[in-house]
Write an enzyme that holds these catalytic residues in place. Structure first.
Site, PDB file in Angstrom:
ATOM      1  N   MET A  21     -27.776  73.563 142.971  1.00 17.53           N
ATOM      2  CA  MET A  21     -28.372  73.084 144.210  1.00 17.53           C
ATOM      3  C   MET A  21     -29.309  71.910 143.987  1.00 17.53           C
ATOM      4  O   MET A  21     -29.287  70.931 144.732  1.00 17.53           O
ATOM      5  CB  MET A  21     -29.128  74.217 144.904  1.00 17.53           C
ATOM      6  CG  MET A  21     -29.774  73.816 146.219  1.00 17.53           C
ATOM      7  SD  MET A  21     -30.619  75.179 147.055  1.00 17.53           S
ATOM      8  CE  MET A  21     -32.105  75.318 146.049  1.00 17.53           C
ATOM      9  N   ASP A  48     -21.936  76.801 140.737  1.00 17.12           N
ATOM     10  CA  ASP A  48     -21.998  76.944 142.189  1.00 17.12           C
ATOM     11  C   ASP A  48     -22.736  75.758 142.811  1.00 17.12           C
ATOM     12  O   ASP A  48     -23.817  75.379 142.365  1.00 17.12           O
ATOM     13  CB  ASP A  48     -22.746  78.244 142.528  1.00 17.12           C
ATOM     14  CG  ASP A  48     -22.928  78.454 144.021  1.00 17.12           C
ATOM     15  OD1 ASP A  48     -22.104  79.169 144.610  1.00 17.12           O
ATOM     16  OD2 ASP A  48     -23.892  77.903 144.588  1.00 17.12           O
ATOM     17  N   TYR A  53     -26.015  70.277 149.621  1.00 18.00           N
ATOM     18  CA  TYR A  53     -27.056  70.099 148.602  1.00 18.00           C
ATOM     19  C   TYR A  53     -27.210  68.631 148.240  1.00 18.00           C
ATOM     20  O   TYR A  53     -26.259  67.961 147.907  1.00 18.00           O
ATOM     21  CB  TYR A  53     -26.724  70.885 147.336  1.00 18.00           C
ATOM     22  CG  TYR A  53     -26.682  72.377 147.494  1.00 18.00           C
ATOM     23  CD1 TYR A  53     -27.365  73.027 148.522  1.00 18.00           C
ATOM     24  CD2 TYR A  53     -25.949  73.157 146.612  1.00 18.00           C
ATOM     25  CE1 TYR A  53     -27.317  74.406 148.646  1.00 18.00           C
ATOM     26  CE2 TYR A  53     -25.910  74.533 146.731  1.00 18.00           C
ATOM     27  CZ  TYR A  53     -26.577  75.152 147.745  1.00 18.00           C
ATOM     28  OH  TYR A  53     -26.532  76.518 147.866  1.00 18.00           O
ATOM     29  N   HIS A 145     -20.797  79.027 154.121  1.00 18.34           N
ATOM     30  CA  HIS A 145     -22.167  79.021 153.617  1.00 18.34           C
ATOM     31  C   HIS A 145     -23.124  79.783 154.535  1.00 18.34           C
ATOM     32  O   HIS A 145     -23.976  80.553 154.079  1.00 18.34           O
ATOM     33  CB  HIS A 145     -22.634  77.572 153.457  1.00 18.34           C
ATOM     34  CG  HIS A 145     -23.834  77.391 152.591  1.00 18.34           C
ATOM     35  ND1 HIS A 145     -24.234  76.160 152.122  1.00 18.34           N
ATOM     36  CD2 HIS A 145     -24.728  78.269 152.094  1.00 18.34           C
ATOM     37  CE1 HIS A 145     -25.316  76.305 151.381  1.00 18.34           C
ATOM     38  NE2 HIS A 145     -25.639  77.570 151.357  1.00 18.34           N
ATOM     39  N   SER A 175     -21.221  83.878 152.742  1.00 16.25           N
ATOM     40  CA  SER A 175     -22.634  83.915 152.366  1.00 16.25           C
ATOM     41  C   SER A 175     -23.507  84.085 153.602  1.00 16.25           C
ATOM     42  O   SER A 175     -23.103  83.714 154.713  1.00 16.25           O
ATOM     43  CB  SER A 175     -23.015  82.628 151.626  1.00 16.25           C
ATOM     44  OG  SER A 175     -24.322  82.695 151.103  1.00 16.25           O
ATOM     45  N   ASN A 176     -24.707  84.664 153.378  1.00 15.22           N
ATOM     46  CA  ASN A 176     -25.678  84.819 154.464  1.00 15.22           C
ATOM     47  C   ASN A 176     -25.044  85.531 155.658  1.00 15.22           C
ATOM     48  O   ASN A 176     -24.984  85.007 156.773  1.00 15.22           O
ATOM     49  CB  ASN A 176     -26.237  83.448 154.863  1.00 15.22           C
ATOM     50  CG  ASN A 176     -26.888  82.732 153.691  1.00 15.22           C
ATOM     51  OD1 ASN A 176     -27.845  83.233 153.105  1.00 15.22           O
ATOM     52  ND2 ASN A 176     -26.348  81.583 153.313  1.00 15.22           N
TER      53      ASN A 176
END
Length: 336
Positions: A21, A48, A53, A145, A175-176
């Site tokens: 990131m 990753d 990013y 994401h 994700s999330n």
């Protein structure tokens, strides 16, 4: 470095993943390349990144710097085949000058309201942009994401399945995301023959979120139970050491990440952590990584995101820590 199977795919990946990131943002190219080379040197493979990013550190842009840096690094050393490469789409905010203030600080409230989402066309453009920046014709793992509640899951899942059948993506992740959404995703994939995500990337650490914590990004008891029952999905744990707060009481005091973890349960677990860290001769941060690496149900794949060379090297002793069954039991059972 040991490897673990990703879900039930047969694909082996390194047991400790490296997050890129900050590479191309807070971490300059020289240090980023050093960390990446060292990661391969110790047997790492799972890298990753994401298309967003690191937009917040570059006023006037919407990310892509990390992917571009990784693309240069892979080309310079012909390293693509040495890497299990993951990236993500859906979290880039809609461009607006108001995303940054006069001091160049990001407006996170606006960004969270205007993220691009997981519509089919949006993801197609996002993936093609990621492939271009990374300089590759496919990624090994592609995540949604930020779970998008405003787009029908059927639209997102069908598009993602198309990426896999086209050969642009090997495996999928999410994700999330809340547990009920994971089950809905599973049902739709089974019903329609679409590709099931095999990785669930969530914030997960040794401290447990308090009863008042309410975040789709943090693993709770229910989600742990779900993942135990569904070992075909691997938990990829981001922020496993919570920005390094375990090594410093002063750093924990007032840190925004601790808002979800303070209370008697956290106090008891921190005390157990300090005791076992002393026995093992490692720092609490290192012990947390070692503890997560040794979890079996569900399996946990920690994802570290070092900003500096020193932070990266500081994580590595965790790979050599072998906790006894008694130590693992004490750590697991600690709490209020």
């Amino acid at each position: 470095m040991q490897t673990i199977e990703l879900g039930r795919t047969g694909q082996q990946v390194s047991a400790l993943a490296l997050g890129a990131m900050r590479m191309g943002g807070d971490t300059d190219e020289r240090d980023s390349v050093h960390i990446l080379n060292r990661y391969l040197e110790i047997g790492g493979s799972f890298i990753d990144t994401a298309n967003c990013y690191e937009w917040w550190s570059h006023p006037g842009t919407l990310g892509g710097q990390s992917e571009e840096l990784l693309g240069r690094w892979m080309r310079d050393g012909n390293r693509r085949d040495q890497v299990f490469l993951a990236t993500k789409g859906s979290a880039v905010p809609v461009f607006s000058p108001e995303l940054w203030d006069d001091q160049g600080q990001p407006n996170w409230e606006l960004a969270r309201r205007t993220f691009e989402g997981a519509g089919a066309d949006t993801l197609r453009h996002a993936l093609d942009g990621s492939l271009r920046r990374l300089g590759t014709d496919h990624v090994d793992l592609y995540y949604v994401h930020v779970d998008d509640l405003n787009t029908p899951l059927e639209e997102t899942l069908e598009a993602l399945h198309g990426f896999v059948t086209a050969g642009k993506v090997r495996y999928l992740g999410w994700s999330n995301v809340r547990t009920w959404r994971l089950e809905r995703i599973r049902q739709l994939c089974e019903r329609n023959g679409w590709t099931l995500p095999v990785a669930v990337q969530q914030q997960h650490s040794y401290l447990r979120p308090g009863a008042s914590a309410d975040s789709a990004s943090i693993v709770n008891f229910e989600q742990l139970d779900y993942l135990r029952a569904h070992p075909d999905q691997t938990l990829v744990a981001y922020s496993p050491i919570l920005k390094g707060v375990y090594d410093s009481a002063a750093k924990r005091d007032g840190h925004w990440l601790m808002e979800n973890y303070t209370g008697p349960d956290a106090d008891a677990r921190l005390a157990a952590l300090a005791e076992v860290a002393g026995e093992a001769g490692v720092t609490p941060n290192q012990l947390v990584l070692a503890f997560l690496l040794q979890q079996e149900s569900p399996r946990v794949l920690p994802l570290i995101g070092p900003r500096t060379r020193e932070q990266f090297e500081g994580a590595l002793p965790a790979l050599d820590v072998k906790l006894s069954e008694e130590q693992l039991r004490r750590l697991s059972e600690a709490g209020a």
